[in-house]
Design an enzyme around this catalytic site. Structure first.
Site, PDB file in Angstrom:
ATOM      1  CB  CYS A  15      45.397  47.482  39.839  1.00 39.62           C
ATOM      2  SG  CYS A  15      43.919  48.376  40.332  1.00 39.62           S
ATOM      3  CG  LEU A  66      43.335  52.727  35.814  1.00 37.86           C
ATOM      4  CD1 LEU A  66      43.924  54.118  35.589  1.00 37.86           C
ATOM      5  CD2 LEU A  66      43.337  51.935  34.511  1.00 37.86           C
ATOM      6  CG  ASN A 113      45.224  43.321  36.996  1.00 39.88           C
ATOM      7  OD1 ASN A 113      44.530  44.281  36.698  1.00 39.88           O
ATOM      8  ND2 ASN A 113      45.929  42.655  36.099  1.00 39.88           N
ATOM      9  CD  GLU A 155      37.064  46.732  37.500  1.00 41.66           C
ATOM     10  OE1 GLU A 155      36.277  46.623  38.465  1.00 41.66           O
ATOM     11  OE2 GLU A 155      37.845  47.695  37.369  1.00 41.66           O
ATOM     12  CG  ASP A 195      36.100  44.956  42.192  1.00 39.60           C
ATOM     13  OD1 ASP A 195      36.842  45.809  42.716  1.00 39.60           O
ATOM     14  OD2 ASP A 195      36.181  44.643  40.984  1.00 39.60           O
TER      15      ASP A 195
END
Length: 617
Positions: free
Chosen positions: A2, A53, A78, A80, A103
């Site tokens: 993101c 996203l 932003n 993972e 997450d």
């Protein structure tokens, strides 16, 4: 994957302002947007913006900004977190309640539990900001290697502006768009922005493996992790090969988790081929050029056939690439003249037609020692049999002499990378960069100013370990990972890098040097591990990088005229000795010299300048 933006302080129409900032980076998150506005005074006002996203838990409930039950902790994030499920179990055991399967919520409750110790608990790629309403502070962090970007600027009056991309700052009325005159000199040598301060004066990068706390107008920054090359394994070559194979397999498995389609980038080299072999995706993606030695798509296609996966590939033209170059520099935020940014831009665009997530091979060369610059050719090995004191004295003598045959051998033969190694790129020498710039732009830091603080932390390490340590802190975040993030996000695609996993890297740092580089090959033990998954032809193939035919493009009549006009322009004359620029071009066109890297580096800067200061955007 993101993008976020935010600021502190009271400004007119804050909600409209944060929306505009977020819309600037909509390419990072086209699926969803979210905003948080709080405070009624300049000393307690915060605005957070987010573009999503969707990768995990595609529901709106998993959107951002995300907060805890009483809205005292708010997060924008932003990246993972690959160990979020393990962390979630720990936090649930401590009494925290979760309402999503994403997450991000681990960061919310993780901050409540661990405070500023949160970042070192994480496994993943990340940049995030936590607004702690009770303490009246912002806490944020960037991942271990700089996979995800984070920029910030402290404005007049002590307010903070921050975000995933600098271009979102363009919308903020208090941010001053001003060129940093000190950034150009080192850029000409390194080919990327190598300072903490960016090409925009007063705007900085949060360095990898650092966290910050911003409170009462003050920014406090600390390092929370560093790679440790000092402890070497005593395990045998076969045992270390086993370790690498197991670790890479586990990392790829962790990096494949998603609720959307996952593919992989695939060149003809070992790094991406090994990832593809372990991932075994449905789709792989490759690009090349219609020039001899600039196209590995055939090798990628053959491996895809062997693995029984689909390979989408595209042959790029010079016209395609040059026409897109201004857009590439816009997405890059700062000038970066690594030519491989260009095919990577098109590779991401190709992949986005089929998947939302790709795995890629960045980082293997840095951690397993795959670059030629890490190796020693035979003549240098013979020279280094001389006493080191003699070699150091010789290097000190020739350092100030004009170039002659054997000059580099003497400089590189000291056994001290501090004397000669600045990373994987050296475009202009320091003297050339100094001479080609106008006096007002010669004041930027020299090479030693940038490399010395890093080398000081690497004292006592071997020559190879020092080189790798420097690349970890300069080349990797400044060049390789920057272009990987910006070029993939330009097409709204998430790029993941399994080799740059904390546990993979910590283990790789313990590998003895002669297992990495020996008389057989570079990256030797890594190649042995890869050969268990992919054919030897790919595991032991000579490294090519991502070859891009800029030498030919610069010679094409249409583009040589374009470059000549740029080199003759008023903007070029402000910063450079234009007679020297034109001589670089003329000598290249006549065949007297191969100046394509120098020409491309200046051309990149001037294109970037036109985009951000010339009214193109």
């Amino acid at each position: 994957m993101c993008g976020f933006s935010g600021f502190t302080g009271m400004y007119p129409n804050r909600e409209e302002l944060i929306k505009k900032m977020s819309e600037r980076i909509v390419h990072r998150g086209p699926d969803m947007g979210g905003y948080y506005i709080d405070g009624d005074r300049d000393d307690n006002a915060v605005a957070l913006g987010f573009r999503r996203l969707s990768i995990l838990d595609l529901r709106e409930a998993a959107g951002q900004p995300m907060w805890n039950e009483d809205k005292s902790v708010i997060v924008v994030f932003n990246g993972e977190i690959y160990n979020f499920r393990e962390l979630r179990k720990v936090l649930e055991g401590k009494g925290y309640h979760f309402h999503t399967d994403c997450d991000t919520e681990v960061l919310v409750h993780g901050y409540e539990e661990y405070g500023t110790g949160l970042a070192e608990k994480l496994r993943g790629m990340f940049a995030f900001v936590v607004y702690d309403k009770k303490r009246g502070q912002l806490y944020g962090a960037r991942d271990y290697f700089g996979i995800k970007p984070f920029y910030y600027s402290i404005m007049e009056g002590g307010n903070l502006i921050f975000g995933s991309e600098i271009k979102s700052f363009l919308e903020h009325p208090a941010w001053k768009k001003e060129l940093n005159p000190d950034a150009i000199r080192p850029y000409l040598t390194f080919q990327y922005s190598s300072m903490d301060e960016t090409f925009f004066k007063g705007t900085y990068k949060l360095e990898p493996a650092h966290y910050f706390v911003f409170k009462d107008g003050a920014m406090h920054i600390e390092r929370y992790w560093d790679v440790d090359f000092s402890k070497k394994s005593t395990r045998s070559l076969d045992q270390i090969t086993d370790d690498i194979a197991a670790r890479v397999k586990e990392s790829v498995a962790a990096h494949r988790v998603a609720d959307v389609p996952v593919g992989s980038f695939l060149s003809g080299g070992v790094d991406s081929s090994y990832i593809t072999g372990e991932l075994h995706p449905r789709d792989t993606f490759s690009v090349g050029f219609a020039y001899k030695n600039f196209d590995e798509t055939g090798d990628a296609g053959r491996l895809s056939d062997i693995l029984d996966v689909t390979n989408y590939r595209e042959t790029l033209s010079g016209e395609q690439c040059m026409d897109a170059f201004a857009d590439i520099q816009y997405h890059m935020d700062e000038p970066q003249s690594n030519p491989s940014s260009v095919p990577l831009y098109f590779l991401a665009r190709l992949a986005r037609q089929h998947v939302t997530v790709v795995l890629s091979g960045e980082g293997a060369d840095e951690i397993y020692a795959g670059y030629e610059a890490y190796d020693e050719y035979s003549l240098l090995k013979k020279y280094k049999k001389l006493p080191q004191g003699m070699r150091i004295l010789a290097a000190d003598l020739v350092k100030h002499l004009p170039y002659f045959k054997g000059h580099d051998l003497i400089l590189n033969g000291t056994g001290r990378p501090e004397d000669y190694f600045i990373g994987q790129a050296r475009v202009f020498s320091e003297k050339e960069a100094y001479d080609i710039l106008k006096p007002a732009y010669r004041q930027g830091p020299g090479v030693a100013d940038i490399t010395k603080p890093i080398y000081e932390r690497a004292q006592g390490l071997s020559e190879l370990d020092k080189k790798q340590y420097l690349d970890f802190h300069l080349w990797l975040p400044g060049d390789i990972l920057l272009k990987a993030d910006k070029m993939s996000m330009a097409s709204s695609i998430e790029l993941r890098v399994p080799y740059l996993d904390r546990y993979v890297v910590e283990e790789a740092a313990t590998i003895p040097s002669d297992y990495k580089i020996n008389d057989i090959d570079t990256k030797y033990v890594f190649r042995k591990a890869a050969a268990r998954t992919i054919p030897d032809e790919w595991a032991f193939r000579t490294k090519k990088g991502f070859p891009t035919p800029i030498r030919e493009w610069v010679k094409m009549d249409k583009y040589s005229k374009q470059i000549r006009n740029m080199f003759s322009s008023e903007v070029a004359n402000e910063y450079f000795d234009t007679k020297q620029l034109l001589k670089l071009l003329d000598d290249h066109l006549s065949g007297k010299a191969m100046n394509q890297r120098k020409i491309w580096t200046v051309f990149t800067f001037l294109t970037w300048y036109d985009v951000f200061f010339g009214g193109v955007r």
